[in-house]
Design a protein around this motif. Structure first.
Motif, PDB file in Angstrom:
ATOM      1  N   VAL A   1      36.011  16.894 -17.616  1.00 56.68           N
ATOM      2  CA  VAL A   1      34.627  16.942 -18.050  1.00 56.68           C
ATOM      3  C   VAL A   1      33.983  15.790 -17.431  1.00 56.68           C
ATOM      4  CG1 VAL A   1      34.334  18.966 -19.370  1.00 56.68           C
ATOM      5  CG2 VAL A   1      34.472  16.773 -19.988  1.00 56.68           C
ATOM      6  N   LYS A   2      34.963  14.828 -17.967  1.00 59.15           N
ATOM      7  CA  LYS A   2      34.923  12.868 -17.249  1.00 59.15           C
ATOM      8  C   LYS A   2      34.592  12.561 -15.946  1.00 59.15           C
ATOM      9  CE  LYS A   2      39.174  11.230 -20.066  1.00 59.15           C
ATOM     10  NZ  LYS A   2      40.300  10.503 -19.937  1.00 59.15           N
ATOM     11  N   GLY A   3      33.323  11.899 -16.202  1.00 62.64           N
ATOM     12  CA  GLY A   3      33.091  11.579 -15.467  1.00 62.64           C
ATOM     13  C   GLY A   3      31.717  12.680 -14.677  1.00 62.64           C
ATOM     14  N   ARG A   4      31.269  13.288 -14.697  1.00 61.21           N
ATOM     15  CA  ARG A   4      30.440  13.889 -14.800  1.00 61.21           C
ATOM     16  C   ARG A   4      29.555  14.996 -16.690  1.00 61.21           C
ATOM     17  NH1 ARG A   4      30.950  19.806 -15.071  1.00 61.21           N
ATOM     18  NH2 ARG A   4      33.485  20.256 -15.253  1.00 61.21           N
ATOM     19  N   THR A   5      30.301  13.935 -17.665  1.00 57.57           N
ATOM     20  CA  THR A   5      29.783  14.993 -18.784  1.00 57.57           C
ATOM     21  C   THR A   5      29.348  13.291 -19.781  1.00 57.57           C
ATOM     22  OG1 THR A   5      30.830  16.295 -19.086  1.00 57.57           O
ATOM     23  CG2 THR A   5      29.984  15.732 -20.985  1.00 57.57           C
ATOM     24  N   THR A   6      28.511  13.040 -19.911  1.00 60.96           N
ATOM     25  CA  THR A   6      28.193  11.787 -21.084  1.00 60.96           C
ATOM     26  C   THR A   6      27.588  11.802 -22.768  1.00 60.96           C
ATOM     27  OG1 THR A   6      25.327  11.375 -20.983  1.00 60.96           O
ATOM     28  CG2 THR A   6      27.491  10.534 -19.226  1.00 60.96           C
ATOM     29  N   MET A   7      27.991  11.406 -23.521  1.00 63.12           N
ATOM     30  CA  MET A   7      27.815  11.514 -25.173  1.00 63.12           C
ATOM     31  C   MET A   7      27.085  10.607 -25.183  1.00 63.12           C
ATOM     32  SD  MET A   7      30.027  13.326 -28.003  1.00 63.12           S
ATOM     33  CE  MET A   7      29.328  13.808 -29.022  1.00 63.12           C
ATOM     34  N   SER A   8      25.436  10.739 -26.358  1.00 63.96           N
ATOM     35  CA  SER A   8      24.952   9.578 -26.349  1.00 63.96           C
ATOM     36  C   SER A   8      24.549  10.356 -28.089  1.00 63.96           C
ATOM     37  CB  SER A   8      23.632   9.661 -25.297  1.00 63.96           C
ATOM     38  OG  SER A   8      23.383  10.338 -25.215  1.00 63.96           O
ATOM     39  N   ARG A   9      23.935   9.033 -28.777  1.00 64.96           N
ATOM     40  CA  ARG A   9      23.276   9.386 -29.695  1.00 64.96           C
ATOM     41  C   ARG A   9      21.825   8.746 -30.767  1.00 64.96           C
ATOM     42  NH1 ARG A   9      27.283   6.290 -34.040  1.00 64.96           N
ATOM     43  NH2 ARG A   9      26.690   4.179 -33.494  1.00 64.96           N
ATOM     44  N   ASP A  10      20.779   9.605 -30.680  1.00 67.23           N
ATOM     45  CA  ASP A  10      19.827   8.762 -31.334  1.00 67.23           C
ATOM     46  C   ASP A  10      19.578   8.924 -32.952  1.00 67.23           C
ATOM     47  OD1 ASP A  10      16.953   8.392 -32.261  1.00 67.23           O
ATOM     48  OD2 ASP A  10      16.191   9.420 -30.864  1.00 67.23           O
ATOM     49  N   ASN A  11      19.698   7.856 -33.496  1.00 70.35           N
ATOM     50  CA  ASN A  11      20.381   7.361 -34.737  1.00 70.35           C
ATOM     51  C   ASN A  11      19.249   7.775 -35.947  1.00 70.35           C
ATOM     52  OD1 ASN A  11      22.873   6.431 -34.835  1.00 70.35           O
ATOM     53  ND2 ASN A  11      22.679   4.932 -35.105  1.00 70.35           N
ATOM     54  N   ALA A  12      17.589   6.926 -34.810  1.00 70.58           N
ATOM     55  CA  ALA A  12      16.844   7.638 -35.697  1.00 70.58           C
ATOM     56  C   ALA A  12      16.070   9.226 -35.817  1.00 70.58           C
ATOM     57  CB  ALA A  12      15.953   7.112 -34.754  1.00 70.58           C
ATOM     58  N   LYS A  13      16.512  10.093 -35.008  1.00 70.50           N
ATOM     59  CA  LYS A  13      16.353  11.726 -34.961  1.00 70.50           C
ATOM     60  C   LYS A  13      17.411  12.182 -36.322  1.00 70.50           C
ATOM     61  CE  LYS A  13      13.027  11.272 -30.829  1.00 70.50           C
ATOM     62  NZ  LYS A  13      13.080  12.045 -29.509  1.00 70.50           N
ATOM     63  N   ASN A  14      19.123  11.088 -35.745  1.00 69.70           N
ATOM     64  CA  ASN A  14      20.438  11.899 -36.004  1.00 69.70           C
ATOM     65  C   ASN A  14      19.995  12.992 -35.468  1.00 69.70           C
ATOM     66  OD1 ASN A  14      21.305  10.507 -38.563  1.00 69.70           O
ATOM     67  ND2 ASN A  14      21.208  13.007 -39.623  1.00 69.70           N
ATOM     68  N   THR A  15      20.558  12.914 -34.514  1.00 67.18           N
ATOM     69  CA  THR A  15      20.553  13.650 -32.855  1.00 67.18           C
ATOM     70  C   THR A  15      21.779  12.995 -32.399  1.00 67.18           C
ATOM     71  OG1 THR A  15      19.187  14.851 -33.299  1.00 67.18           O
ATOM     72  CG2 THR A  15      19.812  14.742 -31.370  1.00 67.18           C
ATOM     73  N   VAL A  16      22.695  13.653 -31.577  1.00 70.48           N
ATOM     74  CA  VAL A  16      23.674  13.565 -30.835  1.00 70.48           C
ATOM     75  C   VAL A  16      23.513  14.501 -29.280  1.00 70.48           C
ATOM     76  CG1 VAL A  16      25.837  13.715 -30.401  1.00 70.48           C
ATOM     77  CG2 VAL A  16      25.273  12.740 -32.763  1.00 70.48           C
ATOM     78  N   TYR A  17      23.332  13.710 -28.263  1.00 73.33           N
ATOM     79  CA  TYR A  17      23.411  14.520 -27.395  1.00 73.33           C
ATOM     80  C   TYR A  17      24.443  14.880 -25.817  1.00 73.33           C
ATOM     81  CZ  TYR A  17      18.956  13.784 -28.448  1.00 73.33           C
ATOM     82  OH  TYR A  17      17.685  13.615 -29.124  1.00 73.33           O
ATOM     83  N   LEU A  18      24.982  15.329 -25.240  1.00 70.54           N
ATOM     84  CA  LEU A  18      25.636  15.682 -23.495  1.00 70.54           C
ATOM     85  C   LEU A  18      25.333  16.792 -23.606  1.00 70.54           C
ATOM     86  CD1 LEU A  18      28.740  15.694 -23.880  1.00 70.54           C
ATOM     87  CD2 LEU A  18      28.446  19.110 -24.245  1.00 70.54           C
ATOM     88  N   GLU A  19      25.028  15.199 -22.041  1.00 67.91           N
ATOM     89  CA  GLU A  19      24.416  15.800 -20.880  1.00 67.91           C
ATOM     90  C   GLU A  19      26.079  15.998 -20.428  1.00 67.91           C
ATOM     91  OE1 GLU A  19      21.684  13.112 -19.933  1.00 67.91           O
ATOM     92  OE2 GLU A  19      22.090  13.836 -18.031  1.00 67.91           O
ATOM     93  N   MET A  20      25.636  17.116 -19.376  1.00 61.72           N
ATOM     94  CA  MET A  20      26.705  17.288 -18.491  1.00 61.72           C
ATOM     95  C   MET A  20      25.725  17.654 -17.058  1.00 61.72           C
ATOM     96  SD  MET A  20      28.982  20.418 -20.728  1.00 61.72           S
ATOM     97  CE  MET A  20      27.312  21.254 -20.848  1.00 61.72           C
ATOM     98  N   ASN A  21      27.238  17.644 -16.042  1.00 57.76           N
ATOM     99  CA  ASN A  21      26.647  17.297 -14.858  1.00 57.76           C
ATOM    100  C   ASN A  21      27.339  17.382 -14.369  1.00 57.76           C
ATOM    101  OD1 ASN A  21      23.883  15.399 -15.066  1.00 57.76           O
ATOM    102  ND2 ASN A  21      25.585  13.594 -15.570  1.00 57.76           N
ATOM    103  N   SER A  22      27.297  18.353 -12.257  1.00 63.21           N
ATOM    104  CA  SER A  22      27.771  18.653 -11.949  1.00 63.21           C
ATOM    105  C   SER A  22      28.823  20.059 -12.471  1.00 63.21           C
ATOM    106  CB  SER A  22      28.475  17.703 -11.610  1.00 63.21           C
ATOM    107  OG  SER A  22      27.969  16.739 -10.375  1.00 63.21           O
ATOM    108  N   LEU A  23      27.697  20.982 -13.373  1.00 64.17           N
ATOM    109  CA  LEU A  23      28.271  22.236 -13.744  1.00 64.17           C
ATOM    110  C   LEU A  23      29.460  23.245 -12.700  1.00 64.17           C
ATOM    111  CD1 LEU A  23      25.164  22.623 -16.500  1.00 64.17           C
ATOM    112  CD2 LEU A  23      27.831  22.557 -16.659  1.00 64.17           C
ATOM    113  N   LYS A  24      30.178  23.798 -12.834  1.00 62.13           N
ATOM    114  CA  LYS A  24      30.809  24.688 -12.717  1.00 62.13           C
ATOM    115  C   LYS A  24      30.743  25.627 -13.350  1.00 62.13           C
ATOM    116  CE  LYS A  24      34.134  20.768 -11.073  1.00 62.13           C
ATOM    117  NZ  LYS A  24      35.112  19.846 -11.513  1.00 62.13           N
ATOM    118  N   PRO A  25      31.530  26.363 -12.820  1.00 60.87           N
ATOM    119  CA  PRO A  25      31.562  27.688 -13.363  1.00 60.87           C
ATOM    120  C   PRO A  25      32.445  27.831 -14.741  1.00 60.87           C
ATOM    121  CG  PRO A  25      31.392  28.338 -10.983  1.00 60.87           C
ATOM    122  CD  PRO A  25      31.287  27.076 -11.152  1.00 60.87           C
TER     123      PRO A  25
END
Length: 125
Positions: A63-87
């Motif tokens: 998933v390297k190169g097409r996935t990012t992970m970030s966090r919002d400490n104020a919302k206590n939430t972590v995000y996983l954004e996936m691009n160029s998704l494959k079956p």
């Protein structure tokens, strides 16, 4: 610690999704968050993790190169954004956590103490 994953759905190949992991009972500056997935008939595998001190993230090779992970400490939430998704990205995605303050995070399932329910991601035309 409780974790709630959301944001899954049906997406066409090449599309994008952003998954969320809402954390309660602990703060992100002390809680490592990892994403794991399990495809039908396959074993659970690590996708990515984000550290506590500097927010550095690590990803499995597929998933390297097409996935990012970030966090919002104020919302206590972590995000996983996936691009160029494959079956082959089709799976149930779950977030998990353990307590550790470090610029590093683990992709080893055995290190994670807390697990949330998963969210289904289906990549299909």
């Amino acid at each position: 610690v409780q974790l709630q994953a959301s944001g899954g759905g049906l997406v066409q190949p090449g599309g994008s999704l952003r998954l969320s992991c809402a954390v309660s009972g602990s703060t992100l500056d002390y809680t490592v968050i990892g994403w794991f997935r399990q495809a039908p008939g396959k074993e659970l595998e690590a996708v990515s993790c984000i550290s506590t001190t500097d927010g550095g993230s690590y990803f499995r090779d597929s998933v390297k190169g097409r996935t990012t992970m970030s966090r919002d400490n104020a919302k206590n939430t972590v995000y996983l954004e996936m691009n160029s998704l494959k079956p082959e990205d089709t799976a149930v995605y779950s977030c998990a956590a353990y307590h550790h303050r470090s610029p590093y995070c683990s992709l080893q399932m055995a290190d994670y103490k807390y697990w949330g329910q998963g969210t289904q991601v289906t990549v299909s035309s």
